[in-house]
Structure formats: C-alpha cells, structure tokens
Design an enzyme around this catalytic site. Structure first.
Site, short mmCIF file in Angstrom:
data_model
loop_
_atom_site.label_atom_id
_atom_site.label_comp_id
_atom_site.label_asym_id
_atom_site.label_seq_id
_atom_site.Cartn_x
_atom_site.Cartn_y
_atom_site.Cartn_z
N ASP A 17 0.86 -1.18 0.00
CA ASP A 17 0.00 0.00 0.00
C ASP A 17 0.90 1.24 0.00
O ASP A 17 1.04 1.93 1.01
CB ASP A 17 -0.90 -0.03 1.24
CG ASP A 17 -2.06 0.95 1.14
OD1 ASP A 17 -2.33 1.44 0.03
OD2 ASP A 17 -2.70 1.20 2.17
N GLU A 91 -6.12 5.29 -8.97
CA GLU A 91 -7.43 5.76 -8.51
C GLU A 91 -8.00 6.88 -9.38
O GLU A 91 -7.29 7.80 -9.80
CB GLU A 91 -7.32 6.24 -7.06
CG GLU A 91 -8.67 6.53 -6.43
CD GLU A 91 -8.67 6.29 -4.93
OE1 GLU A 91 -9.66 6.65 -4.29
OE2 GLU A 91 -7.69 5.75 -4.40
N LYS A 127 -9.16 2.13 -9.52
CA LYS A 127 -9.65 2.24 -8.15
C LYS A 127 -10.76 3.29 -8.09
O LYS A 127 -10.57 4.44 -8.54
CB LYS A 127 -8.48 2.63 -7.25
CG LYS A 127 -8.60 2.20 -5.81
CD LYS A 127 -7.25 2.41 -5.12
CE LYS A 127 -7.31 2.04 -3.65
NZ LYS A 127 -6.04 2.39 -2.98
N THR A 151 -12.85 0.91 -3.51
CA THR A 151 -12.18 1.33 -2.28
C THR A 151 -13.14 2.13 -1.39
O THR A 151 -14.30 2.33 -1.72
CB THR A 151 -10.92 2.14 -2.62
OG1 THR A 151 -10.18 2.39 -1.41
CG2 THR A 151 -11.26 3.46 -3.30
N PHE A 173 -11.99 -1.51 4.40
CA PHE A 173 -11.06 -0.88 5.31
C PHE A 173 -11.19 -1.46 6.71
O PHE A 173 -12.28 -1.84 7.14
CB PHE A 173 -11.31 0.63 5.35
CG PHE A 173 -10.71 1.36 4.17
CD1 PHE A 173 -10.57 0.76 2.94
CD2 PHE A 173 -10.31 2.68 4.30
CE1 PHE A 173 -10.03 1.43 1.85
CE2 PHE A 173 -9.75 3.37 3.22
CZ PHE A 173 -9.62 2.74 2.00
#
Length: 313
Positions: A17, A91, A127, A151, A173
């Site tokens: 990440d 993203e 993303k 996400t 998450f």
C-alpha cells in the site's frame, strides 16, 4: 522458521500500500495500490522528479493540470509495475465519486494512457470509491474488460453491491473502522479478533465464499500487525511499508484466521438502489467514513494539482 511476513504470504497474497518504489523493491509484493494521498507523498520523492517534469511537459487539452495529474499517476504506476509481477491500482479522482459517466470516462482515459506507455489492462486495477454511482461505473467497466478495485468500503451493503456488480476486487477498510469506534467511545479491543474492522472484513469474506462470489476481498487500511494477522487467509491484504517491516521483524507465528468451510447457499435477492442507500445509511460509521474518505482524497488531489499547476506556470 520463516518470519511472519513470509508465513503470511503462504496464506494471503501480500500487496504493498504505497507508491514508494524503494519499499516495493524491498518487500516484493504481488500487487501495489496507490491513491491520491500516496501519490502526493510519492511526488516528493527524488525518484519521481523526472516524471513530474515529463507529465507537465506533455500536458494538453483544456484541463492541463488534470491531464498532468493523470499522466503522473500513470508514470508512477508504470515504475511500480517494473517491480511487481501483478497489477497496480490507480485511482479515479475522488471528486467524481458521485458521477457514473465521468468515472467511466476517467477510467478509460487512464487505461488509454497506460496503453500509450505499452502497459495493458491486464496489469491494472482502476480504483473507484464504493458509492452507488462508483459501483455502477465499475459494473460497466468490468464488462469492457477493465478490472476495478472498489475502495473506501466500510459497510456490508457496499460489499454486497460490489459483488452483485461483478467487480474484480474490493478493499474493505479495517483501521479507519476502528478509528471511528474509538473516537465514538469504544474501548480499545482486547484482542485483534475483537477489532470491529477485522470483524467487518471477516463477515464480508465469509458472505462472498458462502454465496460463490468471485470478487476478490483485499483487506486494507491497517493500524497494526495484529489486525493484519487476524485476517491471515483473506484473499489479499494491502499493507503499508511500515507494517510490512514490522511483520518481517516480529517473532509472531502466523496461523490461518479465515478458512473456507465449503458451505454454499444461493445468493440473496439483489440490492436495488433504494435498499443499498437505506442499508448504508443505517450504518453511521460507514456513512461518515465514506464521506470523510472522499473529502480527504479530494483534498490531497487538489494539493497534487496545485504542485503541478505551479510547474505549469
């Protein structure tokens, strides 16, 4: 005995990440994920200085700052792909989170920029925030062969809708869920298994396996190694360099935490928009953290654009 990071790799695919290529080279993840916040950090690294200059020089169109930002994201993604065997997640601008058409257009643009650099869609995940509009965009993109990583996923309703849309991968998450509960009066969990973020991912993973959904579950946003190891056996885990290093150096023994017992059941009735919005709305944590996450990613996107605008002059 191998270290915990190597033990974990035997149970879950490890993803980095970060946009830091030195960290990626060190930890040898399968995939890597980026977001506006990570790209903003990466832009400050000397290794990317030439890419910033190139993105600014190549920027064109009515929105040169936006174009330069897209080009920089793709350049960073391209460098990451030189170091990993799998995919990089890039993203879509968080400010498009409630606009399906604009999200689809931006995703196609990113894929085209990667193609121009000689990188195929088979190395990419686009993303997208797990809003209703984002999930609908991902559903369309998946049909076009553009795989997506959904996400900012906090609620069970988001996870269900993503699976029903046939998205390639979700990033539920963990740490931000714990953050919310601690900020709202919860005592620190006695064990990682008591962590509400860990419990959320376990519930999603079990639901997917029980109903035969192919969508990959990738736990994300970890605050400590205990959370990571409590999800050993999850399809994938995306982990910061700091926690990868901690796992590498710790003396923990890794045991499988998630196991598919083989029980199967027919999928429940699909969520329509009204049911999705109501079920998500009923989860105060998820509602607040999704909105907060979109705002923070948008703020970092604006900071990155300000940096590029200053160079454009």
């Amino acid at each position: 005995m191998t270290n915990p990071l190597e033990q974990l790799r035997a149970l879950s695919a490890v993803v980095a990440d970060t946009g830091d290529i030195e960290a990626i080279a060190r930890f040898r993840p399968m995939d890597a994920t980026t977001n506006p916040s990570l790209l903003l950090k990466a832009a400050a690294l000397p290794a990317y200085a030439s890419h910033i200059e190139a993105a600014v020089a190549a920027a064109s169109g009515d929105d040169k700052v936006g174009d330069a930002s897209d080009r920089l994201a793709v350049a960073i993604g391209g460098e990451i792909l030189k170091l990993i065997p799998g995919r990089v997640s890039t993203e879509v601008d968080a400010r498009l989170s409630f606009d399906t058409e604009a999200t689809v257009a931006k995703a196609r643009r990113l894929v085209q920029l990667y193609a121009d650099a000689g990188i195929g869609a088979d190395r990419l995940l686009i993303k997208i925030a797990s809003t209703w509009e984002g999930i609908r965009a991902a559903e369309r993109l998946e049909r076009e062969g553009i795989h997506c990583n959904l996400t900012l996923l906090f609620s069970f309703a988001q996870a269900v809708a993503c699976a029903e849309a046939g998205v390639y991968l979700i990033s539920p998450f963990v740490g931000r869920i714990l953050d919310w509960h601690l900020a709202n009066g919860m005592q620190a969990p006695a064990t990682p298994q008591d962590d509400p973020g860990v419990q959320s991912v376990m519930r999603i993973w079990q639901h997917y396996k029980r109903h035969g959904y192919a969508t990959v579950v990738m736990g994300a946003s970890f605050r400590n190694t205990g959370e990571v190891l409590a999800l050993a056996g999850c399809d994938r885990l995306t982990i910061s360099p700091e926690l990868l290093a901690a796992l590498e150096q710790s003396g923990d023994r890794v045991e499988r935490a998630l196991a598919d017992g083989g029980q199967r059941a027919a999928a429940p009735a699909a969520l329509d928009e009204a049911a999705f919005r109501w079920q998500h709305n009923e989860d105060a944590m998820a509602t607040e953290k999704l909105a907060d996450g979109i705002r923070k990613f948008a703020a970092d996107q604006r900071k990155l654009e300000a940096l590029l605008a200053a160079k454009l002059g």
